[in-house]
Design an enzyme around this catalytic site. Sequence first.
Site, PDB file in Angstrom:
ATOM      1  N   ARG A 153      65.204  55.940  47.528  1.00 37.65           N
ATOM      2  CA  ARG A 153      63.949  56.428  48.127  1.00 37.65           C
ATOM      3  C   ARG A 153      62.909  55.333  48.313  1.00 37.65           C
ATOM      4  NH1 ARG A 153      62.354  60.345  43.592  1.00 37.65           N
ATOM      5  NH2 ARG A 153      63.225  58.581  42.480  1.00 37.65           N
ATOM      6  N   GLN A 157      35.076  48.608  38.868  1.00 33.11           N
ATOM      7  CA  GLN A 157      34.948  48.580  40.323  1.00 33.11           C
ATOM      8  C   GLN A 157      36.250  48.091  40.927  1.00 33.11           C
ATOM      9  OE1 GLN A 157      31.331  46.733  41.795  1.00 33.11           O
ATOM     10  NE2 GLN A 157      32.436  45.825  43.501  1.00 33.11           N
ATOM     11  N   ASP A 158      36.663  48.719  42.031  1.00 34.34           N
ATOM     12  CA  ASP A 158      37.821  48.282  42.801  1.00 34.34           C
ATOM     13  C   ASP A 158      37.342  47.764  44.141  1.00 34.34           C
ATOM     14  OD1 ASP A 158      39.552  49.114  40.806  1.00 34.34           O
ATOM     15  OD2 ASP A 158      40.171  50.933  41.837  1.00 34.34           O
ATOM     16  N   ASN A 159      37.943  46.659  44.603  1.00 37.94           N
ATOM     17  CA  ASN A 159      37.609  46.070  45.901  1.00 37.94           C
ATOM     18  C   ASN A 159      38.886  45.878  46.705  1.00 37.94           C
ATOM     19  OD1 ASN A 159      34.891  45.760  45.088  1.00 37.94           O
ATOM     20  ND2 ASN A 159      35.350  43.797  44.159  1.00 37.94           N
ATOM     21  N   ARG A 169      38.982  32.617  51.509  1.00 43.69           N
ATOM     22  CA  ARG A 169      37.827  33.235  50.844  1.00 43.69           C
ATOM     23  C   ARG A 169      37.620  32.553  49.492  1.00 43.69           C
ATOM     24  NH1 ARG A 169      36.437  38.344  53.113  1.00 43.69           N
ATOM     25  NH2 ARG A 169      37.978  39.082  54.610  1.00 43.69           N
ATOM     26  N   HIS A 179      34.504  31.988  44.482  1.00 43.85           N
ATOM     27  CA  HIS A 179      33.385  32.835  44.090  1.00 43.85           C
ATOM     28  C   HIS A 179      33.409  33.191  42.607  1.00 43.85           C
ATOM     29  CE1 HIS A 179      33.978  34.398  48.432  1.00 43.85           C
ATOM     30  NE2 HIS A 179      33.172  33.347  48.444  1.00 43.85           N
ATOM     31  N   LYS A 205      38.847  39.823  36.812  1.00 40.96           N
ATOM     32  CA  LYS A 205      39.456  40.434  37.999  1.00 40.96           C
ATOM     33  C   LYS A 205      40.968  40.518  37.818  1.00 40.96           C
ATOM     34  CE  LYS A 205      35.999  38.410  41.083  1.00 40.96           C
ATOM     35  NZ  LYS A 205      35.776  37.459  42.179  1.00 40.96           N
ATOM     36  N   HIS A 226      37.055  32.050  41.799  1.00 37.04           N
ATOM     37  CA  HIS A 226      38.266  32.611  42.399  1.00 37.04           C
ATOM     38  C   HIS A 226      38.195  32.543  43.921  1.00 37.04           C
ATOM     39  CE1 HIS A 226      40.495  36.132  44.124  1.00 37.04           C
ATOM     40  NE2 HIS A 226      41.449  35.473  43.506  1.00 37.04           N
ATOM     41  N   GLU A 261      25.431  35.901  42.303  1.00 33.15           N
ATOM     42  CA  GLU A 261      26.522  35.236  43.015  1.00 33.15           C
ATOM     43  C   GLU A 261      26.493  33.729  42.782  1.00 33.15           C
ATOM     44  OE1 GLU A 261      26.007  36.032  47.167  1.00 33.15           O
ATOM     45  OE2 GLU A 261      27.197  37.861  47.079  1.00 33.15           O
TER      46      GLU A 261
END
Length: 186
Positions: free
Chosen positions: A23, A46-48, A58, A61, A71, A118, A142
């Site tokens: 399956r 929190q989920d991103n 990217r 950060h 994370k 990251h 930030e």
Amino acid sequence: MPLTATGFPGLYIFEPVVHTDARGYFFESYNANTFREGGLDIQFRQDNQARSTYGVLRGLHYQLDPYSQTKLIRVLEGRIWDVAVDIRKGSPTYGQVYTIELSAENKKQLLIPQGFAHGYSVLSPTAEVFYKCDNFYHKASEGGIRYDDPSLNIDWGFPLADAIISGKDAELPLLADCRHNFTFQP
């Protein structure tokens, strides 16, 4: 145990147990008990999720304490080159870079503790990245390091001439000039 130490204190690779049959497949992408058994008690808040095309870069950060974030990074579609830089003063791996390919196919995840910068680059035509954070986003906290900092000499998995970078990321300072307030806690 599906958690593997990387040689960077607190930075782990998580490889879930994948069950396959005719399956398809099933796996627990996160289970607090599994992480606790590995000595990690993390309360994610929190989920991103982000979708990008080939060449998007990217990062790098982070958020300053007390808003710093642990994370757990994974890829839902495609492939990325994930990059973590230890910026915890007093850490035995301070200023060192850890890289790993994360993909929908290999299902590996990277657990990045607080005190790391990251970033990632997209190696496939598109990639969808999902990550859990143990603290909420806080704009005023930030921080970042420029992706092409010569002291870090990061291999992003493709020529930087192909990179698609935001204006904000292109203007980040070098590690030597960045503002951060992380201290290694053995």
